[in-house]
Write a protein that holds these residues in place. Structure first.
Motif, PDB file in Angstrom:
ATOM      1  N   ALA A  39      10.400 108.970  33.730  1.00  0.00           N
ATOM      2  CA  ALA A  39       9.786 109.818  34.754  1.00  0.00           C
ATOM      3  C   ALA A  39      10.815 110.328  35.743  1.00  0.00           C
ATOM      4  O   ALA A  39      10.778 111.487  36.168  1.00  0.00           O
ATOM      5  N   SER A  40      11.765 109.450  36.132  1.00  0.00           N
ATOM      6  CA  SER A  40      12.793 109.856  37.098  1.00  0.00           C
ATOM      7  C   SER A  40      13.677 110.958  36.528  1.00  0.00           C
ATOM      8  O   SER A  40      14.060 111.907  37.226  1.00  0.00           O
ATOM      9  N   GLN A  41      14.003 110.833  35.226  1.00  0.00           N
ATOM     10  CA  GLN A  41      14.830 111.848  34.578  1.00  0.00           C
ATOM     11  C   GLN A  41      14.066 113.159  34.436  1.00  0.00           C
ATOM     12  O   GLN A  41      14.627 114.245  34.584  1.00  0.00           O
ATOM     13  N   ALA A  42      12.755 113.059  34.153  1.00  0.00           N
ATOM     14  CA  ALA A  42      11.937 114.269  34.054  1.00  0.00           C
ATOM     15  C   ALA A  42      11.885 114.995  35.398  1.00  0.00           C
ATOM     16  O   ALA A  42      11.952 116.232  35.460  1.00  0.00           O
ATOM     17  N   THR A  43      11.800 114.213  36.476  1.00  0.00           N
ATOM     18  CA  THR A  43      11.800 114.816  37.808  1.00  0.00           C
ATOM     19  C   THR A  43      13.125 115.503  38.086  1.00  0.00           C
ATOM     20  O   THR A  43      13.163 116.615  38.633  1.00  0.00           O
ATOM     21  N   THR A  44      14.215 114.838  37.698  1.00  0.00           N
ATOM     22  CA  THR A  44      15.548 115.426  37.897  1.00  0.00           C
ATOM     23  C   THR A  44      15.699 116.707  37.077  1.00  0.00           C
ATOM     24  O   THR A  44      16.251 117.703  37.552  1.00  0.00           O
ATOM     25  N   THR A  45      15.207 116.676  35.846  1.00  0.00           N
ATOM     26  CA  THR A  45      15.277 117.863  34.992  1.00  0.00           C
ATOM     27  C   THR A  45      14.476 119.021  35.582  1.00  0.00           C
ATOM     28  O   THR A  45      14.937 120.167  35.600  1.00  0.00           O
ATOM     29  N   LEU A  46      13.275 118.711  36.083  1.00  0.00           N
ATOM     30  CA  LEU A  46      12.444 119.737  36.713  1.00  0.00           C
ATOM     31  C   LEU A  46      13.144 120.321  37.941  1.00  0.00           C
ATOM     32  O   LEU A  46      13.151 121.544  38.155  1.00  0.00           O
ATOM     33  N   ILE A  55      28.101 131.294  45.796  1.00  0.00           N
ATOM     34  CA  ILE A  55      27.113 130.329  46.271  1.00  0.00           C
ATOM     35  C   ILE A  55      26.164 129.930  45.143  1.00  0.00           C
ATOM     36  O   ILE A  55      25.801 128.760  44.986  1.00  0.00           O
ATOM     37  N   ALA A  56      25.771 130.938  44.353  1.00  0.00           N
ATOM     38  CA  ALA A  56      24.875 130.672  43.225  1.00  0.00           C
ATOM     39  C   ALA A  56      25.531 129.741  42.209  1.00  0.00           C
ATOM     40  O   ALA A  56      24.891 128.819  41.692  1.00  0.00           O
ATOM     41  N   LEU A  57      26.820 129.971  41.937  1.00  0.00           N
ATOM     42  CA  LEU A  57      27.532 129.104  40.993  1.00  0.00           C
ATOM     43  C   LEU A  57      27.611 127.668  41.521  1.00  0.00           C
ATOM     44  O   LEU A  57      27.416 126.709  40.767  1.00  0.00           O
ATOM     45  N   ALA A  58      27.916 127.544  42.806  1.00  0.00           N
ATOM     46  CA  ALA A  58      28.001 126.205  43.397  1.00  0.00           C
ATOM     47  C   ALA A  58      26.649 125.504  43.349  1.00  0.00           C
ATOM     48  O   ALA A  58      26.566 124.304  43.050  1.00  0.00           O
ATOM     49  N   LEU A  59      25.586 126.250  43.644  1.00  0.00           N
ATOM     50  CA  LEU A  59      24.241 125.668  43.603  1.00  0.00           C
ATOM     51  C   LEU A  59      23.875 125.214  42.201  1.00  0.00           C
ATOM     52  O   LEU A  59      23.352 124.111  42.003  1.00  0.00           O
ATOM     53  N   MET A  60      24.176 126.058  41.220  1.00  0.00           N
ATOM     54  CA  MET A  60      23.851 125.698  39.837  1.00  0.00           C
ATOM     55  C   MET A  60      24.672 124.494  39.395  1.00  0.00           C
ATOM     56  O   MET A  60      24.159 123.575  38.735  1.00  0.00           O
ATOM     57  N   ASN A  61      25.943 124.446  39.779  1.00  0.00           N
ATOM     58  CA  ASN A  61      26.793 123.321  39.403  1.00  0.00           C
ATOM     59  C   ASN A  61      26.266 122.016  39.981  1.00  0.00           C
ATOM     60  O   ASN A  61      26.233 120.975  39.306  1.00  0.00           O
ATOM     61  N   ASN A  62      25.817 122.067  41.225  1.00  0.00           N
ATOM     62  CA  ASN A  62      25.285 120.858  41.866  1.00  0.00           C
ATOM     63  C   ASN A  62      23.981 120.399  41.227  1.00  0.00           C
ATOM     64  O   ASN A  62      23.750 119.200  41.045  1.00  0.00           O
ATOM     65  N   THR A  63      23.116 121.353  40.887  1.00  0.00           N
ATOM     66  CA  THR A  63      21.838 120.974  40.286  1.00  0.00           C
ATOM     67  C   THR A  63      22.034 120.381  38.887  1.00  0.00           C
ATOM     68  O   THR A  63      21.343 119.437  38.509  1.00  0.00           O
ATOM     69  N   VAL A  64      22.983 120.919  38.134  1.00  0.00           N
ATOM     70  CA  VAL A  64      23.255 120.372  36.802  1.00  0.00           C
ATOM     71  C   VAL A  64      23.873 118.981  36.917  1.00  0.00           C
ATOM     72  O   VAL A  64      23.573 118.074  36.124  1.00  0.00           O
ATOM     73  N   ARG A  65      24.707 118.787  37.916  1.00  0.00           N
ATOM     74  CA  ARG A  65      25.330 117.472  38.111  1.00  0.00           C
ATOM     75  C   ARG A  65      24.288 116.402  38.404  1.00  0.00           C
ATOM     76  O   ARG A  65      24.491 115.218  38.084  1.00  0.00           O
ATOM     77  N   LEU A  66      23.168 116.801  39.015  1.00  0.00           N
ATOM     78  CA  LEU A  66      22.091 115.835  39.256  1.00  0.00           C
ATOM     79  C   LEU A  66      21.568 115.267  37.940  1.00  0.00           C
ATOM     80  O   LEU A  66      21.301 114.063  37.822  1.00  0.00           O
ATOM     81  N   THR A  67      21.401 116.135  36.958  1.00  0.00           N
ATOM     82  CA  THR A  67      20.897 115.697  35.660  1.00  0.00           C
ATOM     83  C   THR A  67      21.879 114.743  34.989  1.00  0.00           C
ATOM     84  O   THR A  67      21.497 113.705  34.429  1.00  0.00           O
ATOM     85  N   VAL A  68      23.164 115.086  35.039  1.00  0.00           N
ATOM     86  CA  VAL A  68      24.177 114.243  34.412  1.00  0.00           C
ATOM     87  C   VAL A  68      24.332 112.930  35.175  1.00  0.00           C
ATOM     88  O   VAL A  68      24.513 111.856  34.583  1.00  0.00           O
ATOM     89  N   TYR A  69      24.230 112.997  36.498  1.00  0.00           N
ATOM     90  CA  TYR A  69      24.360 111.790  37.334  1.00  0.00           C
ATOM     91  C   TYR A  69      23.289 110.760  36.984  1.00  0.00           C
ATOM     92  O   TYR A  69      23.560 109.551  36.956  1.00  0.00           O
TER      93      TYR A  69
END
Length: 286
Positions: free
Chosen positions: A6-13, A172-186
């Motif tokens: 569930a936690s990973q699904a939330t992160t993916t969402l 800014i968009a690239l930085a935002l996308m990079n951070n959001t993807v890192r959440l999934t990998v983290y």
């Protein structure tokens, strides 16, 4: 990796939402650029010049001159302005019968010429005017070159600030996308470490993450496309002239652009994030 907690699904969402908003920003910048390009093109397509011919010109010479003007490579449309018809319109406008008073039609034969878009610049119009002036029977060529030069100067002044703003927004968009993807990998950093401990190669570890990055990017691309198209449809209902025509070609370009951008950025961001945890010491995972 098939079953998603569930936690990973939330992160993916959360990642999809972040990537979607990022791509909406990128797509909006592209739409604004298209609107600006269309506005400039329409401006150049509305450039007109007036060609005046000599009075009492022989009909044969006049017809030849009219044909020469209309067949010029830079002319999109040329409309002949008959002196008598134009004089009657002028009489109706000012409310006086000046033709009977003067005893002749004071207006010379003329043509209203619409210039092709690629020729509607302050640099090319003088060359067109010179060519037309050399046609036998032409008396004068009039155009608003100063006004066109001022408009072009204004566009140029707006161009660089807008490009700079778009560049900042894109970073800014690239930085935002990079951070959001890192959440999934983290959220799966320990899985990466376990795979390393059993001897999995870095390329093998990256593969499922990159696949997921592409999937998230493409999904976000379609979601951002839906939001942008919805916004353009709403804009079109309120202001048809200010909106972009939602043609099949435009929708196809936007679909390909957003999904491809989402997929590529998903790959790049995921690869960078996974590489970070591949090189991370065990004590820094917590």
């Amino acid at each position: 990796m098939d079953k998603m907690p569930a936690s990973q699904a939330t992160t993916t969402l959360t990642t999809i939402v972040g990537m979607t908003l990022t791509l909406v920003l990128v797509g909006t910048l592209a739409v604004v650029a298209m609107l600006g390009s269309r506005w400039e093109k329409q401006l150049r397509q509305e450039v007109r010049i007036q060609v005046y011919f000599q009075r009492d010109l022989d009909n044969a010479i006049l017809k030849t001159a009219l044909a020469s003007v209309g067949s010029d490579v830079a002319v999109e449309e040329a409309k002949y302005l008959d002196p008598k018809s134009e004089a009657k319109k002028l009489e109706e406008t000012i409310g006086e019968d000046f033709i009977d008073f003067l005893g002749y039609v004071p207006l010379p034969p003329a043509m209203d010429v619409k210039v092709r878009g690629e020729w509607g610049t302050s640099d090319k119009l003088p060359a067109l005017a010179n060519r037309i002036n050399e046609i036998p029977g032409v008396s004068e060529v009039v155009w608003q070159n100063n006004l066109l030069a001022k408009i072009e100067k204004t566009i140029l002044k707006l161009f660089y600030p807008l490009v700079s703003f778009a560049g900042i927004c894109f970073l800014i968009a690239l930085a935002l996308m990079n951070n959001t993807v890192r959440l999934t990998v983290y959220a799966r950093r320990f899985l990466i470490r376990n795979m390393q401990l059993v001897g999995a190669k870095p390329s093998f570890i990256r593969k499922p993450f990159i696949k997921q990055g592409v999937l998230l990017g493409v999904t976000s691309g379609f979601l951002s496309l839906s939001l942008i198209m919805g916004g353009l449809t709403l804009l079109k209902s309120y202001s048809p002239e200010a909106s972009i025509s939602l043609t099949t070609e435009f929708i196809g370009v936007m679909t390909a652009g957003l999904t491809l951008t989402g997929g590529v950025l998903g790959i790049v961001s995921t690869t960078l994030a996974v590489n970070r945890y591949l090189r991370l010491d065990l004590g820094k995972l917590h």
